[in-house]
Write an enzyme that holds these catalytic residues in place. Structure first.
Site, PDB file in Angstrom:
ATOM      1  N   HIS A   1     -12.027 -45.161 -54.225  1.00  0.00           N
ATOM      2  CA  HIS A   1     -11.615 -44.913 -52.844  1.00  0.00           C
ATOM      3  C   HIS A   1     -12.746 -44.294 -51.996  1.00  0.00           C
ATOM      4  O   HIS A   1     -13.267 -44.908 -51.085  1.00  0.00           O
ATOM      5  CB  HIS A   1     -10.420 -43.956 -52.814  1.00  0.00           C
ATOM      6  CG  HIS A   1      -9.258 -44.386 -53.639  1.00  0.00           C
ATOM      7  ND1 HIS A   1      -8.459 -45.470 -53.330  1.00  0.00           N
ATOM      8  CD2 HIS A   1      -8.748 -43.863 -54.791  1.00  0.00           C
ATOM      9  CE1 HIS A   1      -7.507 -45.583 -54.233  1.00  0.00           C
ATOM     10  NE2 HIS A   1      -7.655 -44.632 -55.133  1.00  0.00           N
TER      11      HIS A   1
HETATM   12  O1  RIB Z   1      -5.414 -41.954 -52.215  1.00  0.00           O
HETATM   13  C1  RIB Z   1      -6.739 -41.771 -52.642  1.00  0.00           C
HETATM   14  C2  RIB Z   1      -7.322 -40.539 -52.034  1.00  0.00           C
HETATM   15  O2  RIB Z   1      -6.580 -39.394 -52.458  1.00  0.00           O
HETATM   16  C3  RIB Z   1      -8.768 -40.275 -52.502  1.00  0.00           C
HETATM   17  O3  RIB Z   1      -9.458 -39.608 -51.488  1.00  0.00           O
HETATM   18  C4  RIB Z   1      -8.590 -39.378 -53.680  1.00  0.00           C
HETATM   19  O4  RIB Z   1      -9.732 -38.551 -53.914  1.00  0.00           O
HETATM   20  C5  RIB Z   1      -7.435 -38.530 -53.225  1.00  0.00           C
HETATM   21  O5  RIB Z   1      -7.953 -37.506 -52.376  1.00  0.00           O
END
Ligand code: RIB
Ligand code: CA
Length: 315
Positions: A244
């Site tokens: 992500h």
């Molecule tokens: O949904 C994914 C996000 O939530 C990413 O930023 C992960 O690190 C959590 O913070």
């Protein structure tokens, strides 16, 4: 991107945050990291702050300012994600007592002071955790919008299902009221939601390539991602864990790796069933003005090549 861009990375490390921070620190020619500001999210803010300092040590960058931020969302009780990232927030690797110092003062005040001193529209904010710090800065000092070039954030979901509830992505779900403030700030916003991050999954072969780098950073990231991939593979049936937060750094460095659309995005802040849902007006049915560049496509091979090249420059 040609010249070095100043930016503030607001983060809740967190395994994918850690990879994103190392990615950014390896791209020194393109990225001028002003500071890491930490927020409660994946794990409590005492852990996210310690982890941010540990990650700077790993990169040999004890010079990077680290400011601790909000320990809870604006209104909601804090929800964390130890089941994904482990109790330390960095499952998969040993944690040492960090050398990189924690700066005095609150992250929100650093953000305000920095933006007030910045040239007009010059600083990019990159939140990759709950948006609490950014929202507090905007609420406390609305004039700071003048210093913001763009907000490039990881969060939200629309064409993908949610990852913390059926309707919502974790960062937005944890602090939907903060997301509402940010979405209404009237500055350029690019969102990298699950719609695109789920197309950038780590695979065994990609982990092997990182592990084969002749440096400590490659092995650290390979160990982190081996642990991280386990959860998402089981949960989403994906070949590996979606990376992500590193998508934000790749977008800063090489936006041509991505495709999106200017749309109107609003966030649900009341419904218990769909709290934190990012409602994307993909076909313009509301007639409301577009407030977000919503990213849906990625050149995954190009992304991993960029990530690997950047990590290769670290100790
Ligand atoms: O949904 C994914 C996000 O939530 C990413 O930023 C992960 O690190 C959590 O913070
Ligand atoms: Ca994060």
């Amino acid at each position: 991107m040609t010249d070095r861009q100043p930016f503030i990375f607001d983060t809740d490390p967190g395994q994918d945050d850690a990879v994103a921070i190392l990615f950014a620190l390896g791209a020194r020619e393109q990225i001028d990291l002003l500071a890491l500001t930490t927020v409660a999210g994946n794990v409590p803010v005492s852990y996210t702050t310690r982890n941010a300092r540990v990650i700077c040590d790993w990169a040999g960058r004890q010079d990077v300012p680290v400011y601790a931020g909000s320990d809870r969302p604006l209104l909601r009780p804090l929800v964390t994600a130890e089941e994904v990232h482990g109790k330390t927030g960095l499952d998969g690797v040993e944690i040492h007592d960090p050398v990189t110092p924690q700066q005095d003062g609150h992250a929100v005040d650093f953000i305000i002071d920095t933006l007030r001193a910045a040239a007009p529209a010059s600083v990019t904010l990159c939140p990759v955790g709950p948006l609490t710090n950014i929202a507090l800065a905007l609420a406390k000092a609305p004039d700071i919008v003048a210093g913001i070039k763009e907000i490039v954030l990881m969060g939200g979901t629309y064409f993908e299902a949610g990852n913390i509830t059926p309707a919502a992505e974790f960062n937005i779900y944890v602090d939907p009221h903060a997301a509402e403030i940010v979405l209404g700030a009237g500055v350029p916003i690019t969102m990298l939601p699950l719609d695109v991050t789920h197309k950038a999954c780590i695979t065994g072969s990609r982990i092997d390539k990182l592990r084969s780098l002749p440096n400590r950073a490659g092995k650290l990231v390979a160990d982190i991602l081996t642990s991280y991939a386990r959860f998402d593979t089981q949960k989403f049936g994906l070949e590996g864990g979606p990376l992500h937060d590193p998508c934000v750094v790749a977008y800063l460095i090489k936006p041509e790796l991505f495709k999106g659309r200017q749309v109107n995005v609003q966030v649900e802040t009341a419904s218990a069933l769909t709290l934190g849902a990012t409602v994307v007006d993909w076909w313009g049915t509301t007639g409301l003005p577009a407030n977000v560049n919503w990213i849906t496509e990625i050149d995954a091979e190009g992304f991993y090549a960029q990530l690997t090249d950047s990590l290769a420059t670290l100790p």
